[in-house]
Design an enzyme around this catalytic site. Structure first.
Site, mmCIF file in Angstrom:
data_model
loop_
_atom_site.group_PDB
_atom_site.id
_atom_site.type_symbol
_atom_site.label_atom_id
_atom_site.label_comp_id
_atom_site.label_asym_id
_atom_site.label_seq_id
_atom_site.Cartn_x
_atom_site.Cartn_y
_atom_site.Cartn_z
ATOM 1 N N CYS A 7 0.870 -1.184 0.000
ATOM 2 C CA CYS A 7 0.000 0.000 0.000
ATOM 3 C C CYS A 7 0.901 1.226 0.000
ATOM 4 O O CYS A 7 2.086 1.136 -0.348
ATOM 5 C CB CYS A 7 -0.992 -0.026 1.161
ATOM 6 N N CYS A 12 -1.483 1.077 7.361
ATOM 7 C CA CYS A 12 -2.929 0.830 7.507
ATOM 8 C C CYS A 12 -3.369 -0.458 6.814
ATOM 9 O O CYS A 12 -3.675 -1.454 7.468
ATOM 10 C CB CYS A 12 -3.744 1.999 6.954
ATOM 11 N N ARG A 13 -3.403 -0.439 5.467
ATOM 12 C CA ARG A 13 -4.024 -1.552 4.740
ATOM 13 C C ARG A 13 -3.124 -2.786 4.632
ATOM 14 O O ARG A 13 -3.535 -3.893 4.984
ATOM 15 C CB ARG A 13 -4.436 -1.087 3.323
ATOM 16 N N SER A 14 -1.909 -2.611 4.112
ATOM 17 C CA SER A 14 -1.101 -3.818 3.831
ATOM 18 C C SER A 14 -0.674 -4.587 5.089
ATOM 19 O O SER A 14 -0.625 -5.819 5.036
ATOM 20 C CB SER A 14 0.080 -3.514 2.905
ATOM 21 N N ASP A 123 -8.128 3.921 0.841
ATOM 22 C CA ASP A 123 -7.210 4.336 1.900
ATOM 23 C C ASP A 123 -8.031 4.838 3.098
ATOM 24 O O ASP A 123 -8.738 5.827 2.977
ATOM 25 C CB ASP A 123 -6.340 5.461 1.333
HETATM 26 P P1 4NP Z 1 -1.802 2.914 3.979
HETATM 27 O O1 4NP Z 1 -2.453 4.279 4.503
HETATM 28 O O2 4NP Z 1 -1.246 3.209 2.595
HETATM 29 O O3 4NP Z 1 -2.954 1.969 3.931
HETATM 30 O O4 4NP Z 1 -0.753 2.544 4.985
HETATM 31 C C1 4NP Z 1 -1.781 5.506 4.545
HETATM 32 C C2 4NP Z 1 -0.961 5.774 5.608
HETATM 33 C C3 4NP Z 1 -0.333 7.000 5.693
HETATM 34 C C4 4NP Z 1 -0.542 7.942 4.705
HETATM 35 C C5 4NP Z 1 -1.360 7.653 3.631
HETATM 36 C C6 4NP Z 1 -1.981 6.430 3.548
HETATM 37 N N1 4NP Z 1 0.088 9.210 4.791
HETATM 38 O O5 4NP Z 1 -0.181 10.059 3.939
HETATM 39 O O6 4NP Z 1 0.862 9.427 5.736
#
Ligand code: 4NP
Length: 151
Positions: A7, A12-14, A123
């Protein structure tokens, strides 16, 4: 089989997908290597987002020890399949693929549910806790399909 989830931030997701699939394989005594990585360094070295940790915990999955790491081109040599969450992750990973063999490993996670749909796991970072429950459900169903790839 070795599987990598990718991700953006790897918080968060992965990490949640990694925990879900690892538990399914463990429960069924199936061997596999499951990891996750991100494409942006904002949270490199950090533990998963507390909302991902608590969503996982509701399902008896502990992802609290995971530390965010960046995707590297070397990952194409290590993993058999690379599952991404959304179109940005897909473009990022495909953008550093070296050849057709690399590109063939990459797919949208939700294509395991609807082949060729390129549906996205949204996201949840900027939303509320319910967003994490939603992505959990999507990824849980997709991971049931991935378990079948092991047999
Ligand atoms: P992820 O979510 O890609 O599912 O880990 C995010 C975590 C942090 C951010 C964006 C998406 N960020 O902009 O910090």
């Amino acid at each position: 089989m070795k599987i990598l989830f990718v991700c953006l931030g790897n918080i968060c997701r992965s990490p949640l997908a990694e925990g879900i699939l690892r538990k399914k394989l463990n429960d069924q005594h199936i061997d596999g290597t499951i990891h996750s990585a991100g494409f942006e360094p904002y949270h490199e070295g950090q533990h998963p987002d507390p909302r991902s940790i608590s969503t996982a915990r509701k399902h008896d999955i502990d992802i609290s020890n995971k530390l965010a790491r960046l995707f590297t081109v070397n990952d194409f040599d290590i993993y058999d399949r690379i599952f991404v969450m959304d179109a940005l992750n897909y473009a990022d990973v495909m953008g550093v693929a070296r050849n057709e063999e690399d590109r063939k490993k990459v797919d949208f996670l939700l294509n395991q549910l609807n082949a060729g749909s390129n549906d996205e796991v949204p996201d949840p970072y900027y939303g509320g806790a319910d967003g994490f429950d939603k992505v959990y459900t999507m990824m849980d169903e997709a991971c049931d399909q991935i378990v079948r790839l092991f047999s």
